[in-house]
Design a protein around this motif. Structure first.
Motif, PDB file in Angstrom:
ATOM      1  N   PRO A  32      -6.561 -16.784  -8.511  1.00  0.00           N
ATOM      2  CA  PRO A  32      -6.055 -15.938  -9.600  1.00  0.00           C
ATOM      3  C   PRO A  32      -6.653 -14.534  -9.590  1.00  0.00           C
ATOM      4  N   ALA A  33      -7.940 -14.420  -9.285  1.00  0.00           N
ATOM      5  CA  ALA A  33      -8.570 -13.102  -9.235  1.00  0.00           C
ATOM      6  C   ALA A  33      -7.964 -12.256  -8.117  1.00  0.00           C
ATOM      7  N   THR A  34      -7.676 -12.871  -6.992  1.00  0.00           N
ATOM      8  CA  THR A  34      -7.064 -12.158  -5.876  1.00  0.00           C
ATOM      9  C   THR A  34      -5.673 -11.670  -6.261  1.00  0.00           C
ATOM     10  N   LYS A  35      -4.898 -12.520  -6.920  1.00  0.00           N
ATOM     11  CA  LYS A  35      -3.547 -12.137  -7.352  1.00  0.00           C
ATOM     12  C   LYS A  35      -3.603 -10.972  -8.332  1.00  0.00           C
ATOM     13  N   ILE A  36      -4.540 -11.014  -9.281  1.00  0.00           N
ATOM     14  CA  ILE A  36      -4.677  -9.932 -10.260  1.00  0.00           C
ATOM     15  C   ILE A  36      -5.028  -8.625  -9.559  1.00  0.00           C
ATOM     16  N   ALA A  37      -5.925  -8.683  -8.600  1.00  0.00           N
ATOM     17  CA  ALA A  37      -6.308  -7.478  -7.853  1.00  0.00           C
ATOM     18  C   ALA A  37      -5.121  -6.917  -7.080  1.00  0.00           C
ATOM     19  N   GLN A  38      -4.298  -7.791  -6.491  1.00  0.00           N
ATOM     20  CA  GLN A  38      -3.119  -7.333  -5.752  1.00  0.00           C
ATOM     21  C   GLN A  38      -2.103  -6.689  -6.687  1.00  0.00           C
ATOM     22  N   ILE A  39      -1.885  -7.289  -7.853  1.00  0.00           N
ATOM     23  CA  ILE A  39      -0.923  -6.757  -8.811  1.00  0.00           C
ATOM     24  C   ILE A  39      -1.400  -5.413  -9.358  1.00  0.00           C
ATOM     25  N   ALA A  40      -2.692  -5.313  -9.637  1.00  0.00           N
ATOM     26  CA  ALA A  40      -3.240  -4.066 -10.157  1.00  0.00           C
ATOM     27  C   ALA A  40      -3.179  -2.955  -9.116  1.00  0.00           C
ATOM     28  N   ALA A  41      -3.331  -3.258  -7.862  1.00  0.00           N
ATOM     29  CA  ALA A  41      -3.321  -2.256  -6.804  1.00  0.00           C
ATOM     30  C   ALA A  41      -1.911  -1.894  -6.360  1.00  0.00           C
ATOM     31  N   ALA A  42      -0.927  -2.721  -6.651  1.00  0.00           N
ATOM     32  CA  ALA A  42       0.437  -2.497  -6.166  1.00  0.00           C
ATOM     33  C   ALA A  42       1.048  -1.191  -6.678  1.00  0.00           C
ATOM     34  N   PRO A  43       0.996  -0.840  -7.988  1.00  0.00           N
ATOM     35  CA  PRO A  43       1.607   0.425  -8.431  1.00  0.00           C
ATOM     36  C   PRO A  43       0.963   1.643  -7.772  1.00  0.00           C
ATOM     37  N   ALA A  44      -0.346   1.635  -7.616  1.00  0.00           N
ATOM     38  CA  ALA A  44      -1.017   2.761  -6.974  1.00  0.00           C
ATOM     39  C   ALA A  44      -0.585   2.876  -5.516  1.00  0.00           C
ATOM     40  N   GLY A  45      -0.427   1.763  -4.856  1.00  0.00           N
ATOM     41  CA  GLY A  45       0.020   1.767  -3.461  1.00  0.00           C
ATOM     42  C   GLY A  45       1.438   2.286  -3.336  1.00  0.00           C
ATOM     43  N   GLN A  46       2.301   1.890  -4.271  1.00  0.00           N
ATOM     44  CA  GLN A  46       3.688   2.368  -4.252  1.00  0.00           C
ATOM     45  C   GLN A  46       3.733   3.879  -4.489  1.00  0.00           C
ATOM     46  N   LEU A  47       2.920   4.339  -5.423  1.00  0.00           N
ATOM     47  CA  LEU A  47       2.868   5.766  -5.720  1.00  0.00           C
ATOM     48  C   LEU A  47       2.387   6.551  -4.500  1.00  0.00           C
ATOM     49  N   ALA A  48       1.385   6.028  -3.814  1.00  0.00           N
ATOM     50  CA  ALA A  48       0.865   6.688  -2.618  1.00  0.00           C
ATOM     51  C   ALA A  48       1.928   6.736  -1.526  1.00  0.00           C
ATOM     52  N   ARG A  49       2.709   5.691  -1.386  1.00  0.00           N
ATOM     53  CA  ARG A  49       3.777   5.683  -0.370  1.00  0.00           C
ATOM     54  C   ARG A  49       4.865   6.705  -0.716  1.00  0.00           C
ATOM     55  N   VAL A  50       5.202   6.859  -1.986  1.00  0.00           N
ATOM     56  CA  VAL A  50       6.206   7.845  -2.397  1.00  0.00           C
ATOM     57  C   VAL A  50       5.708   9.253  -2.086  1.00  0.00           C
ATOM     58  N   PHE A  51       4.440   9.562  -2.437  1.00  0.00           N
ATOM     59  CA  PHE A  51       3.880  10.884  -2.130  1.00  0.00           C
ATOM     60  C   PHE A  51       3.846  11.113  -0.626  1.00  0.00           C
ATOM     61  N   GLY A  52       3.526  10.066   0.126  1.00  0.00           N
ATOM     62  CA  GLY A  52       3.497  10.181   1.586  1.00  0.00           C
ATOM     63  C   GLY A  52       4.885  10.468   2.144  1.00  0.00           C
ATOM     64  N   ALA A  53       5.916   9.849   1.575  1.00  0.00           N
ATOM     65  CA  ALA A  53       7.283  10.078   2.035  1.00  0.00           C
ATOM     66  C   ALA A  53       7.715  11.510   1.735  1.00  0.00           C
ATOM     67  N   TYR A  54       7.371  12.043   0.519  1.00  0.00           N
ATOM     68  CA  TYR A  54       7.715  13.429   0.197  1.00  0.00           C
ATOM     69  C   TYR A  54       6.979  14.396   1.113  1.00  0.00           C
ATOM     70  N   ALA A  55       5.733  14.127   1.413  1.00  0.00           N
ATOM     71  CA  ALA A  55       4.959  14.989   2.297  1.00  0.00           C
ATOM     72  C   ALA A  55       5.567  14.987   3.700  1.00  0.00           C
ATOM     73  N   ALA A  56       5.976  13.829   4.180  1.00  0.00           N
ATOM     74  CA  ALA A  56       6.574  13.740   5.499  1.00  0.00           C
ATOM     75  C   ALA A  56       7.913  14.473   5.534  1.00  0.00           C
ATOM     76  N   LYS A  57       8.663  14.418   4.446  1.00  0.00           N
ATOM     77  CA  LYS A  57       9.966  15.063   4.344  1.00  0.00           C
ATOM     78  C   LYS A  57       9.793  16.580   4.366  1.00  0.00           C
ATOM     79  N   GLU A  58       8.785  17.108   3.658  1.00  0.00           N
ATOM     80  CA  GLU A  58       8.545  18.548   3.617  1.00  0.00           C
ATOM     81  C   GLU A  58       8.054  19.086   4.965  1.00  0.00           C
ATOM     82  N   ASP A  59       7.277  18.258   5.684  1.00  0.00           N
ATOM     83  CA  ASP A  59       6.774  18.676   6.988  1.00  0.00           C
ATOM     84  C   ASP A  59       7.897  18.746   8.025  1.00  0.00           C
ATOM     85  N   ALA A  60       8.929  17.952   7.843  1.00  0.00           N
ATOM     86  CA  ALA A  60      10.013  17.909   8.813  1.00  0.00           C
ATOM     87  C   ALA A  60      10.995  18.998   8.605  1.00  0.00           C
TER      88      ALA A  60
END
Length: 171
Positions: A143-171
């Motif tokens: 359960p602790a592992t699942k909670i940590a994964q769920i808590a980290a998921a939104p931050a990871g998604q946000l980081a991927r979105v920023f990474g995609a915008y950065a890659a788009k601007e560089d291209a």
């Protein structure tokens, strides 16, 4: 073996019977010294003990312990496997007997409950104390592992979105 050695052996066996959680009685049907050495090594690996003792001395050592009812099983060339873990000695003896037809499980006892050969085999199929502990730790940590994964998921998604915008601007 003189009288003093016999007395010491009986006292040692009696102390073992008072401390152990399970006793498995096996019958030796022609095991070689190498086979017995291999079996003892497998027993030691799971913190169990395998002892060949004269039946008469083992019966004397059983007196006054909770394992006294297994005295009837001590007929012929027998040996005793003991362990503090209720499953370890049974599992090691059963696994060795599967691969070597010269070792027969006669029966045993767990506390004051006398076990037949089939019941010892059923006991051997249970998970050991260490395996049960590992499963409990896994259940507690999951359960602790699942909670940590769920808590980290939104931050990871946000980081991927920023990474995609950065890659788009560089291209």
């Amino acid at each position: 073996m003189d009288r003093a050695e016999k007395t010491a052996l009986v006292e040692q066996l009696n102390a073992t019977f008072k401390e152990t959680a399970v006793v498995v009685v096996t019958r030796n049907l022609g095991l070689t010294v190498a086979d017995v050495t291999d079996l003892r090594g497998k027993m030691r690996a799971v913190d169990a003990d395998y002892k060949v003792a004269k039946n008469r001395l083992a019966k004397i050592a059983l007196e006054g312990t909770q394992y006294a009812p297994i005295a009837d099983m001590l007929v012929g060339p027998t040996a005793l496997a003991t362990s503090a873990d209720p499953v370890a000695a049974a599992k090691a003896a059963h696994d060795f007997a599967k691969g070597n037809d010269k070792l027969e499980i006669v029966g045993g006892a767990m506390g004051d409950v006398v076990l037949s050969a089939d019941e010892v085999k059923q006991l051997a199929s249970l998970p050991s104390l260490d395996e049960l502990r590992a499963k409990i730790v896994g259940l507690v940590v999951a359960p602790a592992t699942k909670i940590a994964q769920i808590a980290a998921a939104p931050a990871g998604q946000l980081a991927r979105v920023f990474g995609a915008y950065a890659a788009k601007e560089d291209a």
